[in-house]
Structure formats: structure tokens, C-alpha cells
Scaffold this motif. Sequence first.
Motif, PDB file in Angstrom:
ATOM      1  N   GLY A  92       0.811  -1.228   0.000  1.00 60.96           N
ATOM      2  CA  GLY A  92       0.000   0.000   0.000  1.00 60.96           C
ATOM      3  C   GLY A  92       0.842   1.274   0.000  1.00 60.96           C
ATOM      4  N   ASP A  93       1.991   1.256   0.709  1.00 58.66           N
ATOM      5  CA  ASP A  93       2.842   2.455   0.742  1.00 58.66           C
ATOM      6  C   ASP A  93       3.418   2.754  -0.651  1.00 58.66           C
ATOM      7  N   ALA A  94       3.802   1.687  -1.347  1.00 61.58           N
ATOM      8  CA  ALA A  94       4.339   1.888  -2.705  1.00 61.58           C
ATOM      9  C   ALA A  94       3.241   2.429  -3.616  1.00 61.58           C
ATOM     10  N   LEU A  95       2.006   1.953  -3.384  1.00 60.20           N
ATOM     11  CA  LEU A  95       0.891   2.452  -4.204  1.00 60.20           C
ATOM     12  C   LEU A  95       0.674   3.940  -3.929  1.00 60.20           C
ATOM     13  N   ASP A  96       0.830   4.330  -2.651  1.00 62.14           N
ATOM     14  CA  ASP A  96       0.735   5.759  -2.320  1.00 62.14           C
ATOM     15  C   ASP A  96       1.796   6.557  -3.078  1.00 62.14           C
ATOM     16  N   ALA A  97       3.005   6.019  -3.146  1.00 59.02           N
ATOM     17  CA  ALA A  97       4.103   6.722  -3.837  1.00 59.02           C
ATOM     18  C   ALA A  97       3.786   6.874  -5.322  1.00 59.02           C
ATOM     19  N   MET A  98       3.240   5.814  -5.916  1.00 56.08           N
ATOM     20  CA  MET A  98       2.889   5.874  -7.351  1.00 56.08           C
ATOM     21  C   MET A  98       1.800   6.923  -7.564  1.00 56.08           C
TER      22      MET A  98
END
Length: 420
Positions: free
Chosen positions: A290-296
Motif C-alpha cells: 500500500g505504501d508503494a501504491l501511495d508513492a505511485m
Amino acid sequence: MRNLAIDAERLWGEIMETAAIGGTRKGGICRLTLTDLDRQVRDWFKARAEQLGCTVTVDDMGAMFARRPGAADVPPIAFGSHLDTQPTGGKFDGVLGVLAALEALRTLHEAGYETYAPIEVVNWTNEEGSRFAPAMVASGVFAKILDKDWAQSRQDSEGMTFAAALDAIGYRGPERCGEHPLSAFFELHIEQGPILEAEGRDIGIVTGVQAMRWYEVTMTGQDAHTGATPMHRRKNALLGAARMIEAIDAAGRAHPPGVATVGRIENRPNSPNVVPGEVFFMIDLRHPDGDALDAMEGIIRAALPRVCEPLGLTFAEQRIWDQPAVRFDPACVAAVRHAAETSGYSARDIISGAGHDAAYVSRVAPAAMVFVPCLGGISHNEAEFSSKEQCAKGAQVLLQAVLDYDRQLAERGGAPQGAR
Ligand code: HGY
Ligand code: MN
Ligand code: MN
């Protein structure tokens, strides 16, 4: 537990038979949700289930539940998937899960095998999200994550609402969606990716589903004459969209194994001699974390003003779907694993890249999935293919997993896993 075996020929025959409902010249299926073709396959499913003595109920999102009674009056163990397809869908996505469950129930029926819990085959409405965005809408309402009124108000590209389409095919049932307790839910699906085939595995023991989000974006410039408008005076929305599509692709590549896609775009007025004044497109972002999705998401939201400003464009962007990563229930996953082992099939754990109804259902009932390989990992493509043997192995594991879970449930007297 007697060694009950599904009938591979019969399952394959029904996959091929239903593939003709919306079949395409290239061997795929175009059977969009809540169209008359969807009604035809729903009618087919209901008739087959009733021939097996099932009672079929429908909820007010059109989800169908074909119930075979069990010995105990406990919530059913359900299994199934979806019968709607992409516009250039294949014969197996979703369909295998519903028909394998029907074949497993038929196997129990013919053997006169009485399960502890009632068994239900489920057909979820609008899993694909192609006609009405977002995806997995009925199971999302069932899980009380998506609001029913919002879901029923979603419109297709012609402006027809989900609710009107549901009524048009006569499949708005009396049951309130979500008021249908389940003891567990299992879903068989093709992997839709390359891993199982590349490793020569028969079965994927699906332990979870990655996180996914959809966005709607409209970029607005100014319609203008392509011949009389100098380059420096244009407000070209399609040029802005092109730069954003590049930025979105880069956001996916910057966060492996994340994926980022624009799969739907509407260029307006889409005339050869008009500089496009408006473009609508949808973004599909996915990542196991989820954190990587936030970054994207952050990369894309920063790119929008940066792209629009020099081109004189404005934009509107809205996240319309946010499905967090899901971990399936350990006892259900163990039942799948045990079923693969006792069936003698090679298997491996896997996280699903694609979304599935089981992801939402897992929010309100213990759930897990079974994957089988598909040719070249291709799906959402008319060339999608899994062999008769691969489908049969998946169906056999699905049946055994459900029976294994049913036995565990009986030992607990129907109490949920871990209940005190
Ligand atoms: O979007 C998905 O992953 C699914 O095919 N609806
Ligand atoms: Mn599917
Ligand atoms: Mn699909």
C-alpha cells in the motif's frame, strides 16, 4: 471422505457451451455485465442449478446464489466467481470458477453426498468493471465496502445506470445484497499471469491479492481548427493526455513489481480536423504494498499540474476505487493446500495480480482462491486458454478444499474458525 471426482468432460463441455453466449469470431467472449447476453448465461446457470435441486436466490445487486442443502442449519460454504466478461474476454476468466463450482456441486449431488453445511454456487455481478466502473461491484457492496446507491448509480458510456440495466434484464432480486451470511468462500480462477505455466505448476495456492486503485481523469483545453490554429496558440488536451500516459507508465516502472496502466481513453470531439479540447481517461494502479501504491499515486498527482500548466489545460482527477491488499484466511488457504497435496498436483503459493470477488468477500467471510495456469499467462484477451486437464485439476482441488473445510466446520459444530 470418499474420493469424489469431478467429471472433466462435462465441465469442459459446459465451458464450451456457455462460451457460445457472446462468442466472438476470434474465439473469445464479449458478454458485458447486465446485457441481454449476460441475462442468457444467467438463465442458463439458474436452469442448470435448479435441475440439480438447488434453490436459486438473487440479491438486489444481481448476485446469484444456488443452494444445495446440508445436514446442519449453518451459513453455507460458497464457491463461485463471475459470468460477465471483458469486451475482448476469454472463455475462462470468471466462467471457470462458476462452472467448476457447479460441476463440484453436481458431483456431490450424483454421489448423494450430504455435506455438513449447505453448499452454494455464486455468480457475482459486474466483476469486470468494464461496462460499469469500478470492478467487483456486487461483491464490494456484499462486503459493505461499496455503497449500494453509489454502485447502482454508476453509468456506462451511453449513460445507462447499473440499476436500469439490472432491471432491464430482470435480475434485481429481492434479497438485500450483503444480508447473506457465509461460513466460507472459495474461488477457482485462471492465474491470468505467467508464473504457474513458467514453473510447470498445476495449482496456485492463492494467499492474497495485491492492492489496486482506479482513477477518472478529465483534461480540458479548447477545441480549435487544426488548419488555422498556430501550434503555440493551442490548448491540446490529447497532447496533455499523451504526456500523462507516459508519466503513469513511468510511475509503474519506478516501483516494481507495481503496475500502472491507462486502458480506457475518450478523446473529444475525436474529429480529424479539431484540436481535441477534452480527453477523459482512467488509470489502473496496482502494487502488493500500500505504501508503494501511495508513492505511485503521488508521482501521478504531481505530474498532472506539471503537464497541464505549459499546455494551458485544466484537469479534474478523482480516485473512484481503492481496494487494499488482501490476505486470505489461513484455514481456507490450508484447505486449498491440503486439497492440492492429496490430489497429487504440483502447487505453489501465489499472490494474485488481478482483482477477484474473493478479495471483497474475504472482508466478511473466511475466503481463499485456487489458481490454474493459462497459456502464456494471457488473459483479458480472446486467445485466453487453459486446457481441459488444467481446468479439471482446478475443479478437483476446489471440490476437495470445500469438503475439507466442511469437515473442519462440522468438527467445530459450525462455529467460525478460532471462535471461543
Ligand atoms: O481488474 C481485475 O483485476 C479483474 O479482472 N476485474
Ligand atoms: Mn475474473
Ligand atoms: Mn477479468
